[in-house]
Scaffold this motif. Structure first.
Motif, short mmCIF file in Angstrom:
data_model
loop_
_atom_site.label_atom_id
_atom_site.label_comp_id
_atom_site.label_asym_id
_atom_site.label_seq_id
_atom_site.Cartn_x
_atom_site.Cartn_y
_atom_site.Cartn_z
N MET A 50 -12.95 -12.87 4.14
CA MET A 50 -11.82 -13.10 3.23
C MET A 50 -12.09 -12.45 1.87
N ASP A 51 -13.34 -12.54 1.37
CA ASP A 51 -13.68 -11.87 0.12
C ASP A 51 -13.33 -10.39 0.23
N SER A 52 -13.74 -9.79 1.34
CA SER A 52 -13.51 -8.36 1.54
C SER A 52 -12.02 -8.03 1.58
N TRP A 53 -11.24 -8.87 2.26
CA TRP A 53 -9.79 -8.65 2.31
C TRP A 53 -9.17 -8.71 0.92
N ILE A 54 -9.58 -9.72 0.14
CA ILE A 54 -9.04 -9.89 -1.21
C ILE A 54 -9.42 -8.70 -2.07
N ILE A 55 -10.67 -8.29 -2.00
CA ILE A 55 -11.13 -7.14 -2.78
C ILE A 55 -10.36 -5.88 -2.38
N HIS A 56 -10.20 -5.69 -1.08
CA HIS A 56 -9.47 -4.52 -0.60
C HIS A 56 -8.04 -4.52 -1.14
N TYR A 57 -7.38 -5.67 -1.10
CA TYR A 57 -6.02 -5.77 -1.62
C TYR A 57 -6.01 -5.42 -3.12
N MET A 58 -6.97 -5.99 -3.86
CA MET A 58 -7.00 -5.74 -5.30
C MET A 58 -7.28 -4.27 -5.61
N LEU A 59 -8.13 -3.64 -4.83
CA LEU A 59 -8.39 -2.21 -5.03
C LEU A 59 -7.13 -1.39 -4.78
N ASP A 60 -6.36 -1.78 -3.77
CA ASP A 60 -5.12 -1.06 -3.46
C ASP A 60 -4.05 -1.26 -4.53
N HIS A 61 -4.20 -2.30 -5.37
CA HIS A 61 -3.20 -2.62 -6.39
C HIS A 61 -3.80 -2.64 -7.79
N GLN A 62 -4.74 -1.74 -8.03
CA GLN A 62 -5.42 -1.68 -9.33
C GLN A 62 -4.48 -1.36 -10.49
N GLN A 63 -3.40 -0.65 -10.21
CA GLN A 63 -2.49 -0.24 -11.28
C GLN A 63 -1.55 -1.36 -11.71
N GLU A 64 -1.61 -2.50 -11.05
CA GLU A 64 -0.71 -3.61 -11.38
C GLU A 64 -1.52 -4.86 -11.65
N ASP A 65 -0.89 -5.82 -12.31
CA ASP A 65 -1.52 -7.13 -12.46
C ASP A 65 -1.48 -7.82 -11.11
N VAL A 66 -2.61 -8.36 -10.68
CA VAL A 66 -2.69 -9.07 -9.40
C VAL A 66 -2.94 -10.54 -9.69
N PHE A 67 -2.12 -11.39 -9.08
CA PHE A 67 -2.23 -12.83 -9.23
C PHE A 67 -2.50 -13.46 -7.87
N GLN A 68 -2.95 -14.70 -7.90
CA GLN A 68 -3.29 -15.38 -6.65
C GLN A 68 -2.10 -15.40 -5.70
N LYS A 69 -0.90 -15.61 -6.21
CA LYS A 69 0.27 -15.67 -5.33
C LYS A 69 0.51 -14.33 -4.60
N ASP A 70 0.14 -13.22 -5.25
CA ASP A 70 0.25 -11.91 -4.60
C ASP A 70 -0.69 -11.81 -3.42
N VAL A 71 -1.91 -12.31 -3.61
CA VAL A 71 -2.91 -12.30 -2.54
C VAL A 71 -2.45 -13.19 -1.39
N GLU A 72 -1.94 -14.38 -1.72
CA GLU A 72 -1.44 -15.30 -0.68
C GLU A 72 -0.40 -14.63 0.18
N ARG A 73 0.56 -13.99 -0.48
CA ARG A 73 1.67 -13.34 0.24
C ARG A 73 1.17 -12.16 1.06
N ALA A 74 0.33 -11.32 0.47
CA ALA A 74 -0.14 -10.10 1.15
C ALA A 74 -1.00 -10.41 2.37
N LEU A 75 -1.80 -11.46 2.29
CA LEU A 75 -2.71 -11.79 3.39
C LEU A 75 -2.15 -12.88 4.30
N ALA A 76 -0.93 -13.34 4.01
CA ALA A 76 -0.29 -14.40 4.80
C ALA A 76 -1.21 -15.61 4.94
N MET A 77 -1.74 -16.04 3.80
CA MET A 77 -2.67 -17.17 3.80
C MET A 77 -2.13 -18.26 2.90
N THR A 78 -2.62 -19.48 3.14
CA THR A 78 -2.15 -20.62 2.36
C THR A 78 -2.72 -20.59 0.95
#
Length: 169
Positions: free
Chosen positions: A47-75
């Motif tokens: 999960m750490d790796s998935w979150i990091i990967h998502y954040m790397l893909d979205h470095q040009q934008e502000d990333v919030f926890q809700k973005d990660v929840e939605r992108a990874l379809a997690m609670t």
């Protein structure tokens, strides 16, 4: 069914498709977890790796926890737990944003970038292992098949939602 013992993996010809996909998925998860666990440096969970990967893909934008929840379809609770642990390990930072005091932006630390680079290298090797023995045409077709399975599942879920709406009226 996929057999996990021994070096030869085999499937019964009469196995249920969902069970076969689940078995292979479990094997992939276990193998990646084992490979990552034996690497030097900071230990990253899948999960750490998935979150990091998502954040790397979205470095040009502000990333919030809700973005990660939605992108990874997690609670919310699972992502919150993972983010808390990653902050504790020094992998990411939570920082306020000027425009909304309630929001905390997630930012990767320099420490995580080197660790993630090593993990990505290990995953790339694993991808090569998965693709061994397939032609590029077969891999393309296989991905199309998996996409079709995913669409079937999504379409069915949408139909069930629509039927539930009709019944609730």
């Amino acid at each position: 069914m996929v057999h996990t013992e021994g070096s030869e993996e085999s499937m019964k010809k009469d196995g249920a498709l969902g069970m076969e996909i689940n078995c292979v998925s479990n094997m992939i998860r276990r193998s990646i977890d084992q490979r990552i666990a034996t690497m030097p440096g900071e230990k990253l969970s899948r999960m750490d790796s998935w979150i990091i990967h998502y954040m790397l893909d979205h470095q040009q934008e502000d990333v919030f926890q809700k973005d990660v929840e939605r992108a990874l379809a997690m609670t919310r609770s699972n992502v919150s737990k993972a983010v808390d642990q990653m902050v504790h390990k020094g992998l990411i930072l939570r920082s306020p944003v000027d425009y909304d005091a309630r929001l905390k932006k997630l930012t990767l630390t320099p420490k995580v970038l080197e660790t993630h680079r090593l993990v990505e290298g290990e995953i790339a090797k694993f991808e090569q292992l998965l693709a061994a023995g397939f032609t590029s045409q077969e891999l393309t077709q296989f991905k199309e098949y998996l996409g079709r399975v995913a669409r079937n599942i999504n379409d069915s879920a949408e139909r069930q939602k629509e039927e539930k709406k009709r019944r609730d009226f």
